[in-house]
Each structure stands twice: as C-alpha cells, then as structure tokens.
Design an enzyme around this catalytic site. Structure first.
Site, PDB file in Angstrom:
ATOM      1  N   HIS A 160       2.210 -11.009  -5.906  1.00  0.00           N
ATOM      2  CA  HIS A 160       1.081 -10.118  -6.204  1.00  0.00           C
ATOM      3  C   HIS A 160       1.601  -8.689  -6.097  1.00  0.00           C
ATOM      4  CE1 HIS A 160      -2.704  -8.100  -6.336  1.00  0.00           C
ATOM      5  NE2 HIS A 160      -3.377  -9.229  -6.424  1.00  0.00           N
ATOM      6  N   TYR A 198      -1.097  -2.844  -4.723  1.00  0.00           N
ATOM      7  CA  TYR A 198      -2.472  -2.471  -5.092  1.00  0.00           C
ATOM      8  C   TYR A 198      -2.583  -1.064  -5.672  1.00  0.00           C
ATOM      9  CZ  TYR A 198      -4.167  -6.441  -2.360  1.00  0.00           C
ATOM     10  OH  TYR A 198      -4.423  -7.683  -1.882  1.00  0.00           O
ATOM     11  N   GLU A 229      -6.766 -16.622  -1.062  1.00  0.00           N
ATOM     12  CA  GLU A 229      -6.427 -15.291  -0.550  1.00  0.00           C
ATOM     13  C   GLU A 229      -7.280 -14.933   0.659  1.00  0.00           C
ATOM     14  OE1 GLU A 229      -7.068 -13.209  -4.357  1.00  0.00           O
ATOM     15  OE2 GLU A 229      -4.959 -12.623  -4.169  1.00  0.00           O
ATOM     16  N   ASP A 265      -9.124 -15.117 -11.139  1.00  0.00           N
ATOM     17  CA  ASP A 265      -9.652 -15.084  -9.778  1.00  0.00           C
ATOM     18  C   ASP A 265     -11.105 -15.552  -9.848  1.00  0.00           C
ATOM     19  OD1 ASP A 265     -11.154 -13.980  -7.493  1.00  0.00           O
ATOM     20  OD2 ASP A 265      -9.248 -13.035  -6.950  1.00  0.00           O
ATOM     21  N   HIS A 310      -6.656 -17.595  -8.521  1.00  0.00           N
ATOM     22  CA  HIS A 310      -6.946 -17.192  -7.156  1.00  0.00           C
ATOM     23  C   HIS A 310      -8.254 -17.876  -6.795  1.00  0.00           C
ATOM     24  CE1 HIS A 310      -4.431 -13.242  -7.371  1.00  0.00           C
ATOM     25  NE2 HIS A 310      -3.701 -14.312  -7.134  1.00  0.00           N
ATOM     26  N   HIS A 315     -13.704 -12.898  -8.738  1.00  0.00           N
ATOM     27  CA  HIS A 315     -13.842 -11.815  -9.716  1.00  0.00           C
ATOM     28  C   HIS A 315     -14.588 -12.289 -10.963  1.00  0.00           C
ATOM     29  CE1 HIS A 315      -9.877  -9.970  -7.944  1.00  0.00           C
ATOM     30  NE2 HIS A 315     -10.819 -10.129  -7.042  1.00  0.00           N
ATOM     31  N   HIS A 361     -14.396 -11.269  -1.197  1.00  0.00           N
ATOM     32  CA  HIS A 361     -14.046 -12.683  -1.081  1.00  0.00           C
ATOM     33  C   HIS A 361     -14.797 -13.350   0.070  1.00  0.00           C
ATOM     34  CE1 HIS A 361      -9.875 -11.685  -3.031  1.00  0.00           C
ATOM     35  NE2 HIS A 361     -10.896 -11.429  -3.814  1.00  0.00           N
ATOM     36  N   HIS A 420      -3.383  -6.187 -11.006  1.00  0.00           N
ATOM     37  CA  HIS A 420      -4.683  -5.752 -11.494  1.00  0.00           C
ATOM     38  C   HIS A 420      -4.422  -4.781 -12.645  1.00  0.00           C
ATOM     39  CE1 HIS A 420      -6.369  -6.528  -7.177  1.00  0.00           C
ATOM     40  NE2 HIS A 420      -5.815  -7.578  -7.709  1.00  0.00           N
ATOM     41  N   GLU A 429      -4.465 -10.083 -13.902  1.00  0.00           N
ATOM     42  CA  GLU A 429      -5.539 -10.724 -13.147  1.00  0.00           C
ATOM     43  C   GLU A 429      -6.880 -10.163 -13.607  1.00  0.00           C
ATOM     44  OE1 GLU A 429      -5.104 -10.468  -8.887  1.00  0.00           O
ATOM     45  OE2 GLU A 429      -7.179 -11.079  -8.537  1.00  0.00           O
ATOM     46  N   ASP A 454     -15.947  -6.795  -5.453  1.00  0.00           N
ATOM     47  CA  ASP A 454     -14.804  -7.659  -5.158  1.00  0.00           C
ATOM     48  C   ASP A 454     -14.818  -8.007  -3.674  1.00  0.00           C
ATOM     49  OD1 ASP A 454     -12.395  -8.894  -4.876  1.00  0.00           O
ATOM     50  OD2 ASP A 454     -11.180  -7.219  -5.594  1.00  0.00           O
ATOM     51  N   ARG A 477       0.805  -1.231   0.000  1.00  0.00           N
ATOM     52  CA  ARG A 477       0.000   0.000   0.000  1.00  0.00           C
ATOM     53  C   ARG A 477       0.834   1.276   0.000  1.00  0.00           C
ATOM     54  NH1 ARG A 477      -5.148  -1.787   0.111  1.00  0.00           N
ATOM     55  NH2 ARG A 477      -5.452  -3.796   1.105  1.00  0.00           N
TER      56      ARG A 477
END
Ligand SMILES: [Zn+2]
Ligand SMILES: [Zn+2]
Length: 301
Positions: A67, A70, A260, A178, A215, A181, A230, A107, A144, A228, A36
């Site tokens: 990964h 973000y 994840e 994913d 994923h 997704h 999970h 992404h 992804e 999104d 982040r």
C-alpha cells in the site's frame, strides 16, 4: 480468495510475513516505508529482501502487496506537491520491484478544488511519468476505489476506467476494490442482486480481469455517506452477507482479500476466522482453514 491482512513493518520489512503468518494470513499487505512522510528513503538492503522472500516462502504466504504512502497525491494542484508525489510514487514502484512484489495499491488522488476532470487527467499523466522514471518493469500500479471523502477522486469505477483510458500504459494499471469505500461511495451490494449489479458495473468499466485485490472492511457509515471509516466485518452497515458472497465467488479464487481493520493481531485472527467460517461448498474458492506453513514450490510475489 486468498485471505490476509495489512501487517506492520516496524523493526524490519523481513518480519512482516512472520507477523502475517502468525495471525493466519495467506497474503499480506505492507507499507514499504513510513506511510506518512514523503522524503526519500534509503534503498532496501539485499539481505533484507532475501530475508523477506525467505519468510514469505517459509510461512506459506502466496502473495504480498504494497500500500503506497498516504501523502502521495498524483493530481496535486501545486507544482511542488505534484513533483514530490511523482518522485515518491516512483520510489514505491522501485521498492516493490526490489522486493519481488508486483502490486502497488494507491489512492488515485484529490483535486483540491480544481475539479474532477482535471484530476483524472493529471493522475493518468503522473502514472505515465512514474512508469517512465521507475525501474520496475514487473510492477503494476493498482488504483484503489475511494469513498469520495472531501475532494478525493476515484469514487466510481467509471472514474478509475477514465484514468486507465487516459494512460499510455493501461496494461500496467489494475484495480483494488475496498468494500467499505465501495459502499460509502453509494454502491449497495448487501443482497445477491446488488452484488451481481456491482460486479457488472466493475466489468463494464475497468473490467473484472483488472481486479487484483480486495480490501475487506465493513463500514461505520451508511450507504453513500462518502466517509472513509472502517469497521469490523459484520459489525458495520455492510453486515456479513457481502463478505459471504466474496469468499464464495469462484471469480476471485486467487485474488488477495486483505483486512485493514482493526489492525491488531487478536482482531485479525478473529476476523480471518470469521471470514473462513463463511466459506461453503465442496471445492470452495477460499481456503476454509488457516493455511499450513512450508508449502514448497510457491512463489513469493
Ligand atoms: Zn487504501
Ligand atoms: Zn479506507
């Protein structure tokens, strides 16, 4: 499928394989840096790389994937945003190369009100820029698919194919599917027919050989909700069947399938056990048991 989970790199990247091993992973996904923050990070010291690779081998882990951060948006509509994102993406590729990891999953981007067509073109240009500036000849950028939340692009496999087509380095681009997704974006693969239709669609757009990872997440949201969110395997709107199809699919024998969610050791242990309980047949394409450590001769990346 080579089952695994996204594990933490807190304290040290070198310990991630140990964490993965302890919950029953055959593969792991990690961040190579804080996910982040975009500012530049220090290079990974050689002794940490060596410890990471030793721990991969000792734990019998067959592959690690990264990964990406973000905050990277390779289709940012601001000059500064695009510049920072591209530089940060180069750093992701470089760090993967140093660690001996061949896949950086990311992404694709968000159009921020400027339209999808422009975003897809900008992402392809950003990827070309990154490949030209990185020192990472062995690393692939793995797109992804997304749920299509907000202005995010990459919610159809046709869009991912368009990015690949727009790049001058298509051989360095791959795809991560994913499951959450995919469902949230509107693909219903809860039945055998739906599952085959999805794979046909993937085959006709990006090509099945480009699928480098899954994923494995269930979805809190309904079909085509574009959210999104999970959920634990089997407890969301996808249910258990899609995961049953995947772990028994010969086409993905060597493909990492990464959990994840929920992100805790106990949760990962439980979910990996559940996924392995779906495996059937005499020569199943997914190891029905928790892998043993110390498999000699296995690569680390
Ligand atoms: Zn992701
Ligand atoms: Zn997600």
């Amino acid at each position: 499928m080579r089952l695994g989970a996204h594990v933490s790199i807190s304290e040290s990247i070198a310990l991630a394989p140990v964490r993965g091993r302890s919950v029953g992973c055959e593969t792991i996904q990690i961040f190579s840096r804080s996910p982040r923050m975009l500012r530049k990070t220090k290079p990974i010291p050689p002794e940490q790389t060596k410890a990471f690779q030793d721990n991969m081998a000792k734990g019998g882990l067959v592959r690690a994937v990264i990964h990406a951060n973000y905050l990277i948006n390779l289709s940012s509509s601001t000059k500064n945003g695009l510049r920072y994102s591209r530089v940060a993406f180069v750093e992701e590729l470089d760090r993967a190369q140093v660690l001996g990891i061949r896949d950086v999953i990311f992404h694709p981007g968000a159009h921020m009100g400027k339209g999808e067509a422009r975003a897809l073109k900008t992402i392809a240009e950003s990827l070309d820029w990154a490949f030209d500036h990185a020192v990472a000849p062995d690393v692939a950028a793995v797109l992804e698919n997304t749920a299509g939340q907000g202005t995010v692009v990459g919610h159809s496999f046709a869009q991912l194919a368009e990015i690949i087509k727009g790049s001058s380095h298509p051989e360095r681009l791959a795809v991560c599917i994913d499951t959450c997704h995919t469902f949230a974006a509107g693909y219903d693969f809860r039945t055998p027919d739906g599952y085959e239709a999805l794979l046909r669609n993937v085959g006709e757009t990006v090509g099945l050989s480009r699928v480098r990872a899954f994923h494995l997440n269930d979805s809190k949201g309904e079909l085509a909700c574009h959210a999104d969110r999970h959920e634990d395997i089997g407890k969301g709107k996808l249910g258990k069947d899609p995961f049953r199809f995947l772990v028994n699919d010969e086409r993905f024998r060597d493909t990492p399938g990464i959990l994840e969610f929920p992100g805790t050791d106990g949760g990962y242990r439980r979910e990996l056990k559940l996924l392995r309980s779906f495996v059937t047949g005499p020569n199943p394409p997914t190891s029905p048991e928790r892998p043993r450590g110390k498999r000699a001769g296995r690569g680390t990346a």
